[in-house]
Design an enzyme around this catalytic site. Structure first.
Site, mmCIF file in Angstrom:
data_model
loop_
_atom_site.group_PDB
_atom_site.id
_atom_site.type_symbol
_atom_site.label_atom_id
_atom_site.label_comp_id
_atom_site.label_asym_id
_atom_site.label_seq_id
_atom_site.Cartn_x
_atom_site.Cartn_y
_atom_site.Cartn_z
ATOM 1 N N TRP A 175 7.263 -24.118 -15.213
ATOM 2 C CA TRP A 175 7.658 -25.103 -14.133
ATOM 3 C C TRP A 175 7.619 -26.399 -14.514
ATOM 4 O O TRP A 175 8.418 -27.387 -13.973
ATOM 5 C CB TRP A 175 6.967 -24.625 -12.655
ATOM 6 N N ASP A 176 6.637 -26.661 -15.479
ATOM 7 C CA ASP A 176 6.349 -28.070 -15.809
ATOM 8 C C ASP A 176 7.882 -28.531 -16.501
ATOM 9 O O ASP A 176 8.131 -29.706 -16.255
ATOM 10 C CB ASP A 176 5.367 -27.938 -17.175
ATOM 11 N N ASN A 212 4.751 -17.261 -17.595
ATOM 12 C CA ASN A 212 3.945 -18.624 -17.194
ATOM 13 C C ASN A 212 4.247 -19.762 -18.211
ATOM 14 O O ASN A 212 4.225 -20.773 -18.194
ATOM 15 C CB ASN A 212 2.390 -18.253 -17.124
ATOM 16 N N ARG A 221 2.811 -12.754 -15.960
ATOM 17 C CA ARG A 221 2.731 -13.461 -14.813
ATOM 18 C C ARG A 221 3.954 -14.690 -15.282
ATOM 19 O O ARG A 221 4.051 -15.063 -16.205
ATOM 20 C CB ARG A 221 1.621 -14.101 -14.639
ATOM 21 N N SER A 222 4.576 -15.056 -14.094
ATOM 22 C CA SER A 222 5.517 -16.283 -14.334
ATOM 23 C C SER A 222 5.072 -17.587 -13.629
ATOM 24 O O SER A 222 3.696 -17.528 -13.602
ATOM 25 C CB SER A 222 6.856 -15.559 -13.578
ATOM 26 N N ARG A 286 -8.271 -13.526 -17.430
ATOM 27 C CA ARG A 286 -7.650 -13.968 -18.019
ATOM 28 C C ARG A 286 -7.782 -14.508 -19.693
ATOM 29 O O ARG A 286 -8.974 -15.210 -19.681
ATOM 30 C CB ARG A 286 -6.932 -15.563 -17.375
ATOM 31 N N PRO A 287 -7.151 -14.229 -20.503
ATOM 32 C CA PRO A 287 -7.730 -14.361 -21.882
ATOM 33 C C PRO A 287 -8.175 -15.829 -22.255
ATOM 34 O O PRO A 287 -9.011 -16.309 -22.890
ATOM 35 C CB PRO A 287 -6.452 -13.944 -22.831
ATOM 36 N N GLU A 288 -7.247 -16.738 -21.649
ATOM 37 C CA GLU A 288 -7.541 -18.212 -21.780
ATOM 38 C C GLU A 288 -8.586 -18.595 -21.055
ATOM 39 O O GLU A 288 -9.188 -19.923 -21.311
ATOM 40 C CB GLU A 288 -6.125 -18.885 -21.543
ATOM 41 N N ASP A 365 -3.379 -23.575 -10.160
ATOM 42 C CA ASP A 365 -4.741 -23.003 -10.413
ATOM 43 C C ASP A 365 -5.530 -23.884 -10.586
ATOM 44 O O ASP A 365 -5.666 -24.765 -11.502
ATOM 45 C CB ASP A 365 -4.319 -22.075 -11.607
ATOM 46 N N GLU A 558 -2.159 -36.011 -16.526
ATOM 47 C CA GLU A 558 -1.379 -34.878 -15.589
ATOM 48 C C GLU A 558 -1.650 -34.982 -14.076
ATOM 49 O O GLU A 558 -0.954 -34.308 -13.359
ATOM 50 C CB GLU A 558 -2.120 -33.273 -15.989
#
Length: 627
Positions: A175-176, A212, A221-222, A286-288, A365, A558
């Protein structure tokens, strides 16, 4: 550990034990980047300040060899490798983050795009020129090895170069990219936009949706579905109908993903309405953000094992490993360093991790928006994203359905145009029935469990105004009153993300560029002159915030803090990042729209309701004059 306890714990991990839920599948199949003992040991050892760093590091050799060497090393150390040796292992078998990408200067970048001439203020015009230069700094191209040896990278191969957000975000994000593309089109970089669009369309052809971001650990995930809108913006600037014709079915495929996988039915007053939600039924941390997710899960209440089929006595504490299970090796590698109570192992932990992924899918998030209504609205452990029907998601889809109808009409396919026109009409009726609140003059997220609206303020409550997805012609006037009633117009440095101060980054006091756009353009598109004037004043505030910080720090961020003079924001899971793709895009959009009026001078006064009336009085008087 007694044999019977081990057996029962293993059954619980596999989703077969008494009272357990079936274990959810991992975010991707990689036993290095998505799940498994290697990921667990490295991330829980916290070798890096940011968990994302490890899962972004390419492999030096084939993954099978890395896993074999790791398995032997782990076995030699009873599945708890000392930190120094673990660090040495990673150094030997992984390359530094970012090695798979190279800087890229877009071929269609030019010195002086036309929109700069529309900016009257010389300082703002010079600043816009510097932001235009940043596209070269944010351009990335994948090295050929990502295509020839994809198994060695967490990066998902994309054929065309792209613009990244910046900072820790060195890959593309879904979405960015919409606001980035809007800025690129103003910079007359349509070929760059076409390449980015093609990358997303290729992902839909491969995976059925746009992930994502550009990493394998994001695959399931989107993010907010703006691909159809991206195509519309590109077409508006280029009239490239052939590109639309080639890809219209892929656009339809993406919307099908949301219909098939993210639809919920809401029953109100004897009628059923179909709407959409964020929902990611995949397990594991979440891996990250692996260590944060494990530690958060450790805060869940443990409960007690009641006597039952498994033969465990009440109050007994039985333990088994955290998240070392995988379809390949089972939960066979476990040391006491990673033991947790069985009672919280499968259901609660997996549910928490799935809700965190849904929160990431939302783009927010994280936020109080996904915590309110739960047992602990002040803790991330109470996140319940999938239990809410979000206003913005459904407004984005409503807009996409209208655009798809227009696209098919343009291509001469009347039956498909009618299909999407009907879908939009049905969604509009659902938005009005389920999310709209006439008394307040806004739309609100709907709580599926509580069967009521979440009436807290979020800028997304006005997304249907931006998406032109409403039927009441007086909605802009009501939206203005809603902003005044919540005192949103008194914030001098930008529209806050919420009025809740939770420490999460998508809450007060942070302000984010895309949310400014949702409100500003929503009001600017309205036929009401008063709404248009407020849109300009909000744009002026946001431009000054960004410009003043740029003068101080020579950087774009950001997010910004509306309670601290508009300085770079904070909170959340990582330090504030600079770059920054969508912030640059929104600023260029505002400079393009209002360039003849915006100034770089002193800050505006707060727009208190009585000040707002004074500000708007000249416009109101003009509107009363005969034409």
């Amino acid at each position: 550990m007694p044999g019977r306890t081990w057996e029962l714990c293993l059954l619980l991990l596999l989703g077969l034990g008494p009272g357990s839920q079936e274990a959810l599948p991992p975010p991707c199949e990689s036993e290095i980047y998505c799940h498994g003992e290697l990921l667990n040991q490295v991330q829980m050892a916290k070798l890096y300040q940011d968990d994302k760093q490890f899962v972004d590091m390419p492999l030096s050799i084939a993954p099978e060899q890395v896993l074999q060497t790791f398995t032997e090393l782990s076995r030699d150390h009873n599945h708890s490798i000392p930190r120094e040796q673990l660090q040495a292992f990673v150094h030997e078998h992984f390359q530094a983050k970012g090695q798979e990408l190279q800087p890229w200067t877009p071929a269609d970048w030019k010195d002086s795009p036309q929109f700069l001439q529309k900016i009257s203020d010389a300082k703002l015009r010079a600043w816009a020129g510097q932001l235009h230069q940043l596209w070269k700094k944010l351009g990335k191209k994948m090295k050929p090895e990502v295509l020839s040896h994809p198994e060695r990278f967490s990066l998902i191969y994309s054929e065309h170069p792209f613009i990244v957000p910046g900072g820790r975000f060195v890959e593309f994000y879904y979405w960015d990219s919409y606001w980035v593309m809007e800025g690129l089109l103003l910079s007359e970089m349509a070929e760059t936009v076409k390449g980015m669009l093609q990358n997303f369309l290729d992902l839909v052809k491969t995976y059925g949706h746009v992930p994502n971001g550009g990493r394998v650990y994001y695959l399931q995930r989107s993010q907010p579905p703006l691909l159809t809108l991206m195509m519309d913006c590109y077409l508006t600037h280029t009239n490239d109908t052939a590109f639309l014709q080639e890809n219209i079915e892929t656009l339809a495929l993406e919307l099908d993903f949301w219909t098939k996988n993210r639809t919920v039915s809401v029953s109100l007053e004897g009628k059923n309405y179909l709407l959409n939600r964020y929902y990611v039924p995949y397990g594991g941390p979440r891996p990250e953000s692996y260590s944060k997710d494990v530690e958060l899960a450790d805060t869940l209440p443990e409960g007690e094992q009641q006597e039952g089929e498994g033969g465990l006595g009440a109050g007994q504490l039985h333990t088994c490993c955290v998240r070392l299970w995988s379809p390949v090796n089972g939960c066979l590698s476990c040391s006491r360093d990673w033991l947790v109570p069985c009672s919280v192992l499968t259901g609660d932990r997996e549910a928490l991790w799935a809700e965190l992924k849904a929160g990431a899918e939302s783009g927010w998030d994280f936020s109080s928006r996904w915590l309110i209504g739960g047992p602990n609205p002040n803790s991330l452990s109470g996140i319940r994203t999938s239990k809410l029907v979000p206003v913005d998601l459904n407004a984005f889809l409503c807009q996409a359905e209208e655009l798809m109808s227009n696209f098919y009409s343009r291509l001469g396919n009347d039956s498909q145009a009618t299909k999407y026109r009907i879908l939009r009409s049905q969604r509009l009726a659902a938005l009005n029935a389920v999310l709209w609140d006439e008394q307040t003059g806004a739309w609100f997220d709907y709580d599926l469990e509580k069967k009521k609206k979440n009436r807290e303020f979020y800028p997304t409550n006005l997304t249907p105004l931006w998406a032109r997805c409403f039927s009441d012609p007086g909605v802009a006037d009501k939206a203005l009153k809603y902003l005044e009633d919540n005192r949103i117009l008194t914030y001098q440095y930008g529209i806050p993300t919420s009025l809740q101060k939770t420490g999460q980054q998508w809450d007060f006091p942070n302000a984010w560029a895309p949310l400014q756009d949702l409100v500003i353009r929503g009001l600017a598109k309205a036929p009401l002159r008063r709404a248009q004037e407020v849109a300009f004043q909000l744009a002026q505030n946001w431009i000054r915030t960004n410009f003043d910080v740029y003068l101080q720090k020579s950087a774009m961020y950001e997010k910004y803090d509306v309670s601290n003079g508009g300085q770079p924001g904070g909170g959340g899971e990582y330090e504030v990042q600079e770059g920054f793709g969508w912030t640059n895009g929104v600023v260029l959009m505002l400079l393009d729209r209002y360039g003849d009026r915006l100034t770089s001078g002193a800050k505006l006064a707060f727009l208190e309701p009585h000040c707002l009336a004074a500000t708007l009085l000249p416009s109101l008087l003009l509107s009363l004059l005969p034409r």
